[in-house]
Enzyme design. Structure first.
Site, PDB file in Angstrom:
ATOM      1  N   CYS A  37      39.724  47.395  34.082  1.00  0.00           N
ATOM      2  CA  CYS A  37      39.371  45.774  34.896  1.00  0.00           C
ATOM      3  C   CYS A  37      38.389  45.449  34.279  1.00  0.00           C
ATOM      4  CB  CYS A  37      39.201  46.129  35.787  1.00  0.00           C
ATOM      5  SG  CYS A  37      38.715  44.763  37.096  1.00  0.00           S
TER       6      CYS A  37
ATOM      7  N   CYS B 226      40.170  37.394  34.973  1.00  0.00           N
ATOM      8  CA  CYS B 226      40.319  38.976  33.765  1.00  0.00           C
ATOM      9  C   CYS B 226      39.499  39.031  33.029  1.00  0.00           C
ATOM     10  CB  CYS B 226      41.810  39.045  34.533  1.00  0.00           C
ATOM     11  SG  CYS B 226      42.412  40.730  33.445  1.00  0.00           S
TER      12      CYS B 226
END
Length: 292
Positions: free
Chosen positions: A229, A93
């Protein structure tokens, strides 16, 4: 537990996380930080709330670290043990790893000045080099964007063609002229399970300036729609460059939670943006219950 465990809340462009400081792996060993507890922590009504959980732990205390890091295990003192809100493990991430480094700095575990050249951090997507910028933000070398086919995302009664891109985790980056605000992402988009057997993050992208500036919304597997994201921003930037006939360049990426910058170069993708700690506290025994 003999003492109340500390917790932090933070975000990167409003992609938010519950952060569990556990340098020596004694507070949240694997048997304790199970999927059910992760779901409780991320619950926005009955827990702390977040898109995921980040455990800040040394790599030597993570059972699967040797398998995912290989010969880089010794070079990665720290491991980002990342869990999705549904309790599943996640490979990587970009927003989370910037916050991870910010926590290492603010907790006094790393010196910020020494981080400007970058430090290696272990993830389940492999080692990643993360660094601090003089203006207070952070950058991360996300590794190369790897296309692996084309697919379609189905949102309601609409179909969006996209490029399948791996950033250590799978993405389907769909460029569209549709009004992004009009799309219903309360349900996860449907996709081809043969192309994405482990699920996929879906990006819906408007091009604002060809090969230079985009905006997107994203539905993350195991989470749902998020405000940002990092890996999705990288996949979207790469898809926008390919659509412009290029495979290199810098793209400004606007997400609902703010702005990121993605530089795509041979063999690498560098994501830059902010990381913010919001609060610090402890988990109460009443909430943890006797089983914890």
């Amino acid at each position: 537990m003999t003492s109340a465990p500390r917790v932090l809340i933070g975000h990167g462009t409003e992609n938010d996380f519950v952060v569990l400081p556990d340098p020596d792996g004694t507070v949240w060993p694997e048997r304790r930080l199970d999927a059910a507890l992760v779901r409780r922590l991320c619950d926005r009504r009955a827990g702390l709330g977040g898109d995921g959980v980040l455990r800040v732990v040394r790599s030597v205390h993570v059972p699967d670290a040797p398998a995912v890091l290989g010969e880089d295990l010794q070079a990665c003192e720290w491991f980002m043990d990342h869990r999705n809100a549904d309790g599943s493990t996640a490979e990587m991430c970009g927003n989370g790893i910037r916050l991870f480094l910010h926590v290492l700095v603010t907790e006094g575990l790393l010196d910020r000045g020494a981080c400007e050249a970058g430090v290696l951090v272990g993830t389940r997507g492999g080692p990643r080099r993360v660094g601090a910028t003089p203006d207070g933000a952070y950058w991360v070398d996300m590794g190369p964007a790897r296309p692996f086919g084309k697919g379609e995302a189905h949102v309601g009664d609409r179909t969006f063609a996209g490029l399948a891109v791996s950033m250590g985790n799978p993405h389907l980056a769909c460029l569209t002229e549709a009004d992004l605000a009009s799309l219903d992402l309360t349900r996860a988009p449907e996709f081809d399970p043969e192309l994405f057997p482990d699920g996929v993050n879906v990006e819906l992208i408007n091009v604002l300036e060809a090969g230079r500036h985009i905006r997107l919304r994203v539905s993350e597997r195991g989470v749902g729609e998020t405000r940002s994201c990092g890996t999705g921003a990288c996949a979207a930037a790469y898809a926008a460059l390919v659509d412009d006939g290029r495979t290199e360049g810098t793209v400004v990426v606007d997400v609902p939670g703010g702005r990121l910058s993605v530089r795509v170069a041979p063999g690498t993708t560098v994501l830059a943006g902010p990381a913010v700690l919001v609060s610090a506290g402890v988990l109460c025994a009443e909430w943890l219950g006797p089983q914890r």
